[in-house]
Motif scaffolding. Structure first.
Motif, short mmCIF file in Angstrom:
data_model
loop_
_atom_site.label_atom_id
_atom_site.label_comp_id
_atom_site.label_asym_id
_atom_site.label_seq_id
_atom_site.Cartn_x
_atom_site.Cartn_y
_atom_site.Cartn_z
N TRP A 215 7.67 -1.25 -8.73
CA TRP A 215 7.57 -0.89 -7.32
C TRP A 215 6.71 -1.89 -6.54
O TRP A 215 7.04 -2.30 -5.45
N ALA B 96 0.80 -1.23 0.00
CA ALA B 96 0.00 0.00 0.00
C ALA B 96 0.83 1.27 0.00
O ALA B 96 0.29 2.36 0.11
N ASN B 97 2.12 1.14 -0.12
CA ASN B 97 2.96 2.34 -0.03
C ASN B 97 3.31 2.88 -1.42
O ASN B 97 2.99 2.28 -2.43
N ARG B 98 3.95 4.04 -1.42
CA ARG B 98 4.24 4.71 -2.69
C ARG B 98 5.71 5.15 -2.71
O ARG B 98 6.28 5.45 -1.66
N PRO B 99 6.29 5.21 -3.91
CA PRO B 99 7.70 5.57 -3.97
C PRO B 99 7.97 7.03 -3.67
O PRO B 99 9.04 7.39 -3.21
N ASP B 100 6.97 7.89 -3.93
CA ASP B 100 7.18 9.32 -3.70
C ASP B 100 6.12 9.85 -2.76
O ASP B 100 4.93 9.69 -3.00
N LEU B 101 6.61 10.51 -1.74
CA LEU B 101 5.78 11.01 -0.67
C LEU B 101 4.58 11.84 -1.15
O LEU B 101 3.47 11.67 -0.70
N PHE B 102 4.82 12.77 -2.06
CA PHE B 102 3.80 13.78 -2.35
C PHE B 102 3.09 13.55 -3.68
O PHE B 102 2.22 14.32 -4.05
N ASN B 103 3.49 12.55 -4.43
CA ASN B 103 2.97 12.42 -5.79
C ASN B 103 1.67 11.63 -5.84
O ASN B 103 1.68 10.41 -5.88
N SER B 104 0.55 12.35 -5.87
CA SER B 104 -0.76 11.68 -5.91
C SER B 104 -1.16 11.29 -7.32
O SER B 104 -2.22 10.73 -7.53
N ASN B 105 -0.33 11.59 -8.29
CA ASN B 105 -0.61 11.18 -9.66
C ASN B 105 0.00 9.81 -9.96
O ASN B 105 -0.23 9.23 -11.01
N TRP B 106 0.79 9.31 -9.03
CA TRP B 106 1.44 8.01 -9.22
C TRP B 106 0.41 6.89 -9.17
O TRP B 106 -0.49 6.90 -8.33
N ASP B 107 0.53 5.93 -10.07
CA ASP B 107 -0.32 4.74 -10.04
C ASP B 107 0.55 3.50 -10.00
O ASP B 107 1.53 3.41 -10.73
N PRO B 108 0.17 2.52 -9.16
CA PRO B 108 0.92 1.27 -9.18
C PRO B 108 0.72 0.56 -10.52
O PRO B 108 -0.28 0.79 -11.19
#
Lengths: 702, 629
Positions: free
Chosen positions: A311, A96-108
């Motif tokens: 990721w 459930a985590n993301r590679p970049d703290l602030f990037n809400s445009n990131w999709d797994p």
């Protein structure tokens, strides 16, 4: 008849072949275009081009990116997953985590199995392996029926806590085979990877199932093509851990042969470094889009217990511990809205490539910077196979320079300084941060761009020497030639050492050793070639990451267990600089591991001591820019193919060869060793500091 | 400080040459990343090693933020300026090889569990920088396991508060300080590993920073600090200047103030004003401080405002003082976003933080929607702090656990929200594996699966929430401090609010109990079933304008019921053969349903699946923004 060992490295663009007769004779090296999607024609044409007859081949090993690419490009099988009732979203939830703290445009990236094809069976095992709920076999049959209806090609089975008790998964596999047919592709998480953490284990087995049909047909086609061609012997495939398995074995664990490309490069780098007299090397391979760095201590590449395709797609097989950085020849330099010069992450790759290729990219890249600074030969880039236009590089650099209010020279050298600094920081992670002192290492440089950056990076890290092998483009194939047959087996232990009683570990290790012996039998490894290595994964109880500790025999006595704890604590202190007090943290054994190894003879490369003069290889001179002088200076250019053993060159100099360019900056000195490696003394730390101080003084003045 | 009106790249204003600047800027970040990675490898509790609840930063000697780790937790680093500035006020002189422990929320932090170890870094007798390493300790004492206390009306009933205390002298622990702490928290032995990890992270930052000093000289590195801030400020102001001048307002609500008899909802309101490249965030319209643990003190208000801002401008990462000083934040002491001692704050993150963050993003979203609609986001899953404690029936040892749930991401103006998404402000955090938790705590998990129909609906839907339910295998006490059970994560532009957070005990039995978001010391007996589910994300745009194939896909994947597809999305789906996954869409019926839905008689409000009226009024639909597919 020659008895040749043949290694083939099948890349996306080129297929490299190396053959060797094992007696210190000349290496045969060949490069041919790869032929996707089957790649087989490329292999046959490489064999043909090398003039090798089928009857001459003693062993045939190869590495391929086909498994990795099948996942990246999502060209695997239509896959189903059978899991414990209630746990349908283990795979999609991931961590459930993301590679970049602030990037809400990131999709797994999309999971390898769609939710609709994840079916459930009632069953449950607890953390100690006790059955809480028996397997409901009718659920499994029902799932099989649905999979069949939907045309599912391959099925993974992953139940909660199955690593502690595989029976439910094993029984489910049997049932699925009964229902789907004996030839059906089915694999279970406990057979592929009996390790704790449900998501990582499920991800690994799902990837394995996803690849099984693809890899089976690839391997069968390759083997039958080689049979038709006349070669009847064993075909080996490299895996992520820096070893090979037989093609037959690879069909069952295709996820193991993902990520094997870099492994060949690192083992090859270690071999080259060893020949040049360095047991400790950091391998540095920089190509068109990225740079890979890995550490080899005492001749052994460092292994990480897992790696990731994306990721959110971890694969829990041991893999060469690599740091990959998005810095390659095609990496684009740009100025952001705050006025800062940036290098990457965008890359022109091979197409459109750098600005100087004239294929539509007008932004300057690392290659353009080198070209502008005179380091690359505009007449014979890549041996003249590719026509390049220096004026396009110049225009691109000048546009950037105008934005930055810097000179074009400063801009071009600045692009390289930034890329070097990023690569240096990344190297810290695998060296200094793991308790290694870079001063004890040599940097083995490869790839089209590696030898251009190697000395600067070595100086930043205070690595004293750089080694550039004679044919850096085929280091990976050389590594494949050298690697042993290796199967890695593991069984969970998950017990604190203080709770381990007597010979409790013996049973676990005996089972693994039996399995190892069976594998080596099946792989047809002669008795005198076999070795079995035992190790344990250990950690402080409560922590997540573990360290792998080699043991000579199974620890049974209190003394042996105490020695194991001491070994762990020592390693921990070496790496992290302190130990936890004994009353705070006890040591836990996570896994027992056994490596089944079929040893390969060391590759003996041709050696010739000589005292060739470098002058014979001098092909001219041109102005080349060096930071150390803050200017262009007329620099001698040498032809690598004419540089014999014993030749010595003081920087500044450029050494050109068909697949790369070696930069020897002022203050550094190069010599050619008996294996025709170029070994560069980067200059003493004192010189380095003086040089850097001059560089930054200039910066302050700017 | 650079001229605030500058909006174009100002190369000339860099102190260092642009190359050295970029080398240092990247270097500061990679130092923090390395120290973060160290904490992950050597700390102890699953909260930290599996959950990643920690952060590392570099600050100037006067307490301005320079950089932080790429996967650290935003609530932490946004308060670090207050932490160091207060430390500098409190301590007369610093010496090399010292480290201070500090967790007071009112002067410099978030809540008591976030324990910082701060190291002054010296270069030749001169204070050169500070390194902070923070870990969320699973327990810092107080009446409740895990320290979260929904019933507290004062911070004294939460846990141990520490002013800056010198914990290391000459790089050796100061024993009396540690003994005092150890005597006041649960399972102190485990925390020894955290202290070591945090201390060691500071040492690493020092070594690496001094490496740069040795190479470039201290002036160049110090100038690098300033340049890094100026650079961020320039880029941020350039963005603000591109946005239409004006005032943008939004509001959101906390479920209830447990400390008051009628348990009223709590309002968070922002008025954001943009003029040129200046932005002012006015929080004075927020409700007075609640009695119970929901609000936060000013440092966390700043942190949440920065976080919401950074999510709209992610290319500015890492956060540093350049962005901090470019945002004027106005608040009133004694309100829910600027509480004073002794108003309790352990629940700050699930309470005020999440709302301030979401409202900040909604105000930026209004300003950004016509300029770059990819930066517009509906609200995302709300944190639930979930702690269990007791004595493990098998090992006999005491345990305290701290868990949370991922859930649905808010829809974006151009795409669905992702499912099973970590809370917006802790993107670097992870869930904790069931198989690991079962070894540590007396529980058997019964699910890891989507909460069906939990998405906020829209042309782009929010992500789905998750169930992670378990059966207790021994006596366990449970504390829950969450929110958004009554107020869903808001949808925008006519999208509905996401589904609720849920904690249910023994559902479907006689012993059924809705424990809800504010549970104090519920006792679970062996065999009790606990259902723990999370919010779906808010939707964006009108559900009946969603692509029919997308609705069908969600139905086939079992995420959306056929009933909801019909009633909310107006898509009539018939099951032909579910086993073979054959479904049919009745196109005529769908057209008719969609026509009828377009009359839009959906309930307006802030509850789950209602249409948020503000979000509906203030945001353009994808068709208006050019993001329809």
């Amino acid at each position: 008849v020659r008895r040749l060992r043949v290694a083939v490295d099948i890349g996306g663009t080129f297929t490299d072949l190396i053959a060797h007769d094992g007696s210190g004779g000349e290496l045969i090296t060949v490069k041919t275009p790869s032929t996707p999607p089957t790649f087989i024609d490329g292999v046959l044409s490489a064999l043909d081009k090398a003039g090798i007859g089928a009857e001459e081949i003693a062993t045939f090993k190869h590495g391929s990116t086909i498994a990795t690419n099948a996942i990246i490009e999502r060209r695997g099988a239509k896959t189903g997953l059978l899991t414990t009732k209630g746990f349908r979203d283990v795979l999609a939830a991931g961590r459930a985590n993301r590679p970049d703290l602030f990037n809400s445009n990131w999709d797994p990236s999309p999971p390898l199995v769609q939710r609709r094809h994840i079916l459930e069976a009632r069953e449950r095992v607890d953390y100690e392996g006790a059955v809480l709920e028996e397997l409901d076999e009718s659920d499994v049959r029902e799932a099989a029926r649905k999979f069949k209806l939907r045309g599912i090609e391959s099925v993974a089975v992953a139940y909660i806590n199955s690593f502690m008790r595989p029976e439910h998964e094993e029984r489910s596999k049997q049932i699925l085979r009964e229902e789907l047919g004996d030839g059906a592709f089915v694999c279970t998480s406990s057979e592929i990877l009996p390790e704790i953490r449900e998501f990582e284990r499920t991800s690994t087995v799902a990837a394995n199932a996803y690849l099984m049909p693809v890899i089976e047909s690839y391997i069968d086609d390759l083997v039958s093509a080689l049979r038709d061609w006349g070669y009847q012997g064993e075909v080996y495939v490299t895996h992520s851990g820096g070893g090979v398995v037989t093609a037959r074995a690879a069909r069952g664990v295709p996820a193991r042969i993902c990520h094997s490309g870099p492994a060949g490069g690192v083992v090859g780098g270690a071999l080259v470094g060893g020949l040049a007299g360095f047991e400790n090397v950091i391998t540095f391979d920089m190509g068109g889009t990225s740079a890979d760095l890995a550490l080899v201590a005492g001749g052994e590449p460092t292994l990480a217990p897992e790696w990731r395709v994306d990721w959110n797609i971890p694969i829990l097989f041991p893999a060469i511990d690599l740091v990959a950085i998005g810095a390659g020849g095609g990496t684009i330099a740009w100025v952001d809205t705050g006025g800062s010069l940036r290098a990457g992450p965008q890359s022109g790759g091979a197409d459109p490539g750098p600005a100087c290729f004239g294929k539509g990219n007008t932004e300057p890249t690392i290659t353009d910077a080198h070209l502008f600074l005179g380091r690359l030969n505009p007449e014979s880039y890549l041996g003249g196979d590719l026509e390049i236009q220096p004026e396009l590089a110049e225009q691109a650099i000048e546009r950037l320079a105008a934005q930055l209010e810097l000179s074009a020279n400063e801009t071009a050298s600045g692009i390289l300084r930034i890329a070097n600094a990023n690569m240096t920081s990344a190297t810290h992670l695998i060296s200094v941060e793991r308790g290694h002192d870079p001063r004890d290492f040599a940097l083995v440089a490869g790839g089209g761009a590696g030898p251009l950056h190697a000395v600067d990076i070595a100086r930043e890290l205070r690595i004293p020497q750089v080694v550039v092998p004679p044919t850096p483009g085929v280091t990976s194939a050389l590594g494949i030639l050298q690697v042993d047959l290796r199967h890695d087996l593991l069984a969970p232990v998950l017990k604190q050492v203080r709770d381990i009683e007597g010979d409790e570990l013996v049973g676990t290790f005996d089972r693994l050793r039996d399995e190892a012996a069976q594998i080596l039998d099946a792989e047809d490894i002669a008795a005198d070639r076999r070795s079995v290595e035992l190790s344990v994964d250990a950690r402080y109880y409560g922590q997540t990451p573990y360290m792998n500790l080699r043991v000579d025999e199974v620890p049974t006595s209190p003394e042996a267990l105490a020695a194991l704890v001491a070994q762990y604590r020592e390693r921990y202190e070496a790496e992290f600089g302190y130990q936890l007090p004994e009353d705070v943290a006890t040591v836990e054994i996570v896994n027992a591991r056994v490596a089944a190894i079929g040893r390969t003879d060391d590759v003996e490369l041709p050696r010739s001591d000589g005292d060739t003069e470098a002058e014979g290889a001098l092909k001219g001179s041109r102005p080349v820019y060096f930071d150390e002088m803050s200017d262009f200076t007329d620099t001698p250019i040498f032809d690598r193919s004419r540089l014999g053993s014993g030749a010595a060159i003081d920087g500044p100099a450029v050494i050109e060869q068909t697949d790369t360019t070696v930069l020897v900056p002022p203050g550094a000195s190069a010599r050619v060793d008996a294996y025709r490696n170029v070994v560069i003394d980067v200059g003493s730390a004192g010189d380095t500091r003086a040089v850097t101080a001059a560089g930054s003084a200039k910066g302050e003045a700017a | 400080m650079s001229a605030s009106a500058t909006t174009s790249p100002a190369i000339g204003s860099l102190r260092n040459d642009p190359i050295t600047f970029e080398v240092l800027r990247n270097g500061f970040r990679s130092i923090c990343n390395e120290a973060s990675a160290l904490i992950e490898r050597v700390s102890y509790a699953p909260t930290i090693t599996e959950g990643h609840d920690y952060s590392v930063s570099i600050l100037t000697p006067d307490g301005r933020l320079v950089s932080h780790g790429q996967r650290d937790q935003a609530p932490h680093m946004g308060t670090f300026e207050s932490s160091v500035q207060n430390l500098v006020r409190e301590v007369d002189t610093f010496a090399p090889r010292e480290a201070y422990i500090y967790n007071d929320p009112y002067t410099g932090g978030t809540h008591q569990n976030d324990v910082k170890i701060i190291r002054p870094i010296f270069h030749e007798d001169e204070l050169f920088a500070f390194a902070i390493a923070l870990c969320h300790w699973p327990d810092v004492g107080g009446p409740m396991y895990g320290t979260f206390n929904p019933r507290a009306t004062e911070c004294y009933a939460e846990g141990l508060r520490m002013p800056p205390l010198k914990l290391y002298e000459d790089d050796k622990p100061v024993k009396p300080i540690w003994d005092l702490i150890a005597m006041n928290i649960r399972v102190p032995k485990e925390r020894v590993a955290e202290i070591h990890a945090q201390h060691r992270a500071g040492v690493l930052v020092e070594e690496r920073l001094l490496g740069y000093v040795e190479k470039f000289g201290s002036k160049v590195v110090t100038d690098g600090f300033e340049d890094t801030m100026d650079h961020s400020e320039r880029r941020f102001r350039a963005w603000v200047a591109r946005l239409p001048d004006g005032t943008y307002e939004f509001e959101d609500w906390g479920d209830r103030d447990l400390g008051k008899e009628d348990e009223p909802p709590i309002r968070v309101h922002l008025k954001m004003s943009i003029e040129g490249d200046q932005v002012t965030m006015d929080w004075t319209g927020c409700d007075p401080a609640p009695i119970a643990s929901w609000g936060f003190a000013r440092p966390a208000l700043q942190s949440a405002t920065y976080d919401g801002t950074m999510h709209c401008f992610p290319e500015l990462a890492p956060l540093n003082h350049g962005v901090v000083r470019a945002i004027e934040i106005v608040s009133t002491k004694g309100t829910c976003v600027d509480v004073v001692e002794p108003t309790p704050v352990t629940g700050y993150c699930s309470g005020a933080y999440e709302k301030v963050d979401a409202v900040t993003m909604a105000c930026w979203g209004q300003a950004l929607q016509k300029v770059d609609p990819r930066r517009v986001h509906a609200a995302t899953v709300n944190l639930q702090n979930f702690c269990t404690g007791g004595t493990h029936p098998k090992t006999g040892s005491k345990f305290v656990s701290y868990m949370w749930l991922e859930g649905g991401q808010g829809a974006r103006a151009y795409a669905d929200g992702n499912s099973f998404y970590m809370m917006i402000f802790i993107g670097g955090a992870s869930n904790q594996p069931n198989e690991t938790l079962e070894r540590w705590y007396p529980m058997v998990y019964t699910s890891t699966e989507a909460v069906v129909d939990s998405c906020g609906d829209g042309e782009y839907r929010g992500g789905f929430g998750i169930w992670r339910s378990f059966r207790a295998t021994g006596d366990t006490e449970l504390v829950v401090l969450g929110d958004r059970e009554r107020v869903g994560p808001f949808g925008l532009a006519g999208g509905t609010n996401g589904g609720p957070n849920m904690v249910l005990l023994n559902p479907g039995t006689d012993a059924q109990e809705d424990l809800g978001m504010f549970t104090t010391k519920a006792r679970l007996r062996a065999g009790d079933q606990l259902e723990f589910g999370s919010n779906g994300g808010g939707g964006y745009g009108l559900p009946w304008e969603r692509k029919v194939e997308s609705v069908l896909d969600d139905v086939i994947d079992g995420l959306l019921s056929m009933d909801k597809a019909r009633e909310v999305y107006g898509v009539a789906i018939t099951e032909v053969d579910a086993d073979a996954l054959v479904y049919e869409v009745d196109e005529e019926e769908t057209a008719r349903l969609r026509d009828a839905l377009a009359g839009d008689e959906r309930p307006r409000g802030t509850g789950p699946f209602e249409v948020n009226p503000l979000g509906e009024r203030l945001f353009g639909r994808p068709a208006d923004l050019g993001t329809s597919r």
